[in-house]
Design a protein around this motif. Sequence first.
Motif, short mmCIF file in Angstrom:
data_model
loop_
_atom_site.label_atom_id
_atom_site.label_comp_id
_atom_site.label_asym_id
_atom_site.label_seq_id
_atom_site.Cartn_x
_atom_site.Cartn_y
_atom_site.Cartn_z
N SER A 1 0.84 -1.21 0.00
CA SER A 1 0.00 0.00 0.00
C SER A 1 0.86 1.25 0.00
N SER A 2 1.97 1.21 0.75
CA SER A 2 2.88 2.37 0.80
C SER A 2 3.50 2.62 -0.58
N LEU A 3 3.90 1.53 -1.26
CA LEU A 3 4.49 1.70 -2.60
C LEU A 3 3.46 2.23 -3.59
N ARG A 4 2.24 1.70 -3.53
CA ARG A 4 1.21 2.17 -4.46
C ARG A 4 0.83 3.63 -4.19
N GLY A 5 0.94 4.06 -2.96
CA GLY A 5 0.53 5.43 -2.63
C GLY A 5 1.61 6.47 -2.85
N THR A 6 2.79 6.05 -3.29
CA THR A 6 3.91 6.99 -3.50
C THR A 6 4.12 7.21 -5.00
N ARG A 7 4.23 8.49 -5.39
CA ARG A 7 4.44 8.84 -6.82
C ARG A 7 5.57 9.86 -6.93
N LEU A 8 6.36 9.73 -7.98
CA LEU A 8 7.42 10.71 -8.26
C LEU A 8 6.90 11.70 -9.30
N ASP A 9 7.02 13.04 -9.00
CA ASP A 9 6.49 14.04 -9.94
C ASP A 9 7.35 14.13 -11.19
N ALA A 10 6.81 14.80 -12.17
CA ALA A 10 7.49 14.90 -13.48
C ALA A 10 8.85 15.59 -13.37
N SER A 11 8.98 16.64 -12.55
CA SER A 11 10.27 17.34 -12.42
C SER A 11 11.32 16.41 -11.83
N ALA B 1 8.61 4.59 -17.58
CA ALA B 1 7.97 4.02 -16.39
C ALA B 1 8.85 4.28 -15.19
N VAL B 2 8.26 4.37 -14.05
CA VAL B 2 8.98 4.63 -12.80
C VAL B 2 8.77 3.42 -11.87
N SER B 3 9.86 2.91 -11.32
CA SER B 3 9.81 1.81 -10.35
C SER B 3 10.19 2.33 -8.98
N LEU B 4 9.33 2.07 -8.01
CA LEU B 4 9.62 2.38 -6.61
C LEU B 4 9.85 1.06 -5.88
N ALA B 5 10.93 0.96 -5.13
CA ALA B 5 11.27 -0.30 -4.46
C ALA B 5 11.64 -0.05 -3.00
N ARG B 6 11.30 -1.03 -2.18
CA ARG B 6 11.70 -1.01 -0.76
C ARG B 6 12.26 -2.37 -0.41
N PRO B 7 13.29 -2.43 0.41
CA PRO B 7 13.89 -3.73 0.76
C PRO B 7 12.97 -4.52 1.69
N LEU B 8 12.87 -5.84 1.42
CA LEU B 8 12.07 -6.71 2.29
C LEU B 8 12.74 -6.95 3.63
N SER B 9 13.96 -6.52 3.78
CA SER B 9 14.66 -6.67 5.07
C SER B 9 13.94 -5.92 6.18
N GLU B 10 13.19 -4.86 5.79
CA GLU B 10 12.40 -4.15 6.81
C GLU B 10 11.41 -5.11 7.47
N ILE B 11 10.74 -5.92 6.61
CA ILE B 11 9.78 -6.89 7.16
C ILE B 11 10.52 -8.02 7.88
N ASP B 12 11.64 -8.49 7.27
CA ASP B 12 12.38 -9.60 7.86
C ASP B 12 12.90 -9.25 9.25
N ASN B 13 13.37 -8.00 9.44
CA ASN B 13 13.86 -7.60 10.76
C ASN B 13 12.75 -7.62 11.80
N SER B 14 11.58 -7.09 11.38
CA SER B 14 10.45 -7.10 12.31
C SER B 14 10.00 -8.52 12.63
N MET B 15 9.99 -9.37 11.59
CA MET B 15 9.55 -10.75 11.81
C MET B 15 10.55 -11.53 12.65
N SER B 16 11.83 -11.21 12.50
CA SER B 16 12.85 -11.87 13.33
C SER B 16 12.66 -11.53 14.80
N THR B 17 12.38 -10.24 15.05
CA THR B 17 12.12 -9.84 16.44
C THR B 17 10.87 -10.54 16.98
N LEU B 18 9.82 -10.57 16.14
CA LEU B 18 8.58 -11.24 16.56
C LEU B 18 8.81 -12.73 16.81
#
Length: 480
Positions: free
Chosen positions: A62-72, A156-173
Amino acid sequence: MAADRPAPAGPGRKGPLAWFRSRPLRSRLALLTAVAVAVAVAAVSLACWFVTREQLENEMDSSLRGTRLDASGVESLLALCHRGTTPPPLAGSYTVQVILAGGGVCTSGKAPIPAGPGDLAVARGQLGDVLHTVKDDAGREMRVYTYPQEGPPGIAVSLARPLSEIDNSMSTLRWVLLLVSGIGVVGAGAAGLWVARTGLEPVNRLTGAVEHVAATEDLTVRIPVEGKDEIARLSRSFNAMTAALATSQDRQAQLIADAGHELRTPLTSLRTNVELLVRSEETGRAIPPEDRRALLASVKAQMTELASLIGDLQELARPDTERPGPLAVVPFHTILRTALDRARLRGPELTFVTDLAPWYVRADAAALERALVNVLDNAVKFSPPRGTVEVRLMRGELTVRDEGPGIPAEELPHVFDRFWRSPSARSLPGSGLGLSIVARTVEHAGGTVAVAPAEGGGTVATVRLPGAPTPPPDTLQGRA
């Protein structure tokens, strides 16, 4: 070459099930409780882990879908790439990549992300957008969202986030869940052991009582009964069992004492008579013929009395739950006639008035005849000289009435007790076992027996046995 086979379980080898069964009951209960809680906690932890991971992945998408890079921003990024300058990473954890329809890539981030067929299809206008997971050139797993840039097509514009953010949280959990699960399992095992000890305390008391009875044969032990659960029922059953055993033990002791008392009198008289005969032989002083005949007659009578008493004791020594013989359909009236013939021989001066209707019962013929003889003997014994004994059998009810002195009301409850004899009948022959045998035999045949005063004087004995006036159509004697 023979194939390898598992070694057979020897005396020193025990399987898990055998080991489990060898543990004390409280240990088994605690172990089962711990295992059950461990399975439940593991299932809940796994469900929590997967649900949380899915929720975090959905939030990232949802965060990736809600983020857009403007034309400039796109133009600035492309300008830097055309000049051969590496664009600096943007603020945050996002990696931004501009994809051209021809396959060119301009990346702002730590490492370029390979443009897949879906990304190129978006740049060429063949797809609206695409969301997928891929590894960047640095080997990190990235969640990538690619969308077409507004304006001229082919970008086309690609926005990416590392899955390590989720892995770190899941490791703690994961570690939190493991810690909580371990504490829960250990606590459940301790609680199960405490519950087992508390719940099995009544069983321990019962076990102690049983061991005490086995070691000391003390049947006066009673267990306190609390509540109405299964343990309370078991305690009540144990108390009832020990009470029944104590009663049986008392009855056996009383039977031995009464038997010894009854045997003492004929044995003493028999020994005295035999000693007189032996002394006569040893001293050579002959006993007058009449006295000798009287002594021998007395010896014979005492031997007969002893044989009868021993037979009665053997009959009564049999357990109450053991039947005297196989039951069969027998003619009650025919057995009664045989018993009457024997009674007439014992009371030749008496008059027997009989009225016997056919009746067939299920009983042991020999035991029933002996019981009927005992009933008739009682009537013969207490009837006055030249008296009358009335015997009637109608529809399974036998009544035997004599014209004797009768039985006092206070003595009626004791007439079926073993070795009990009325004070007025102590001088008459008998052991006091006859009516006890009658009651036992009749009860085994499913009937009832009673003794009561007769109208006009005397005593009437009543025996009732279930049956029918005609025998079964197939046979007169059927199996019990």
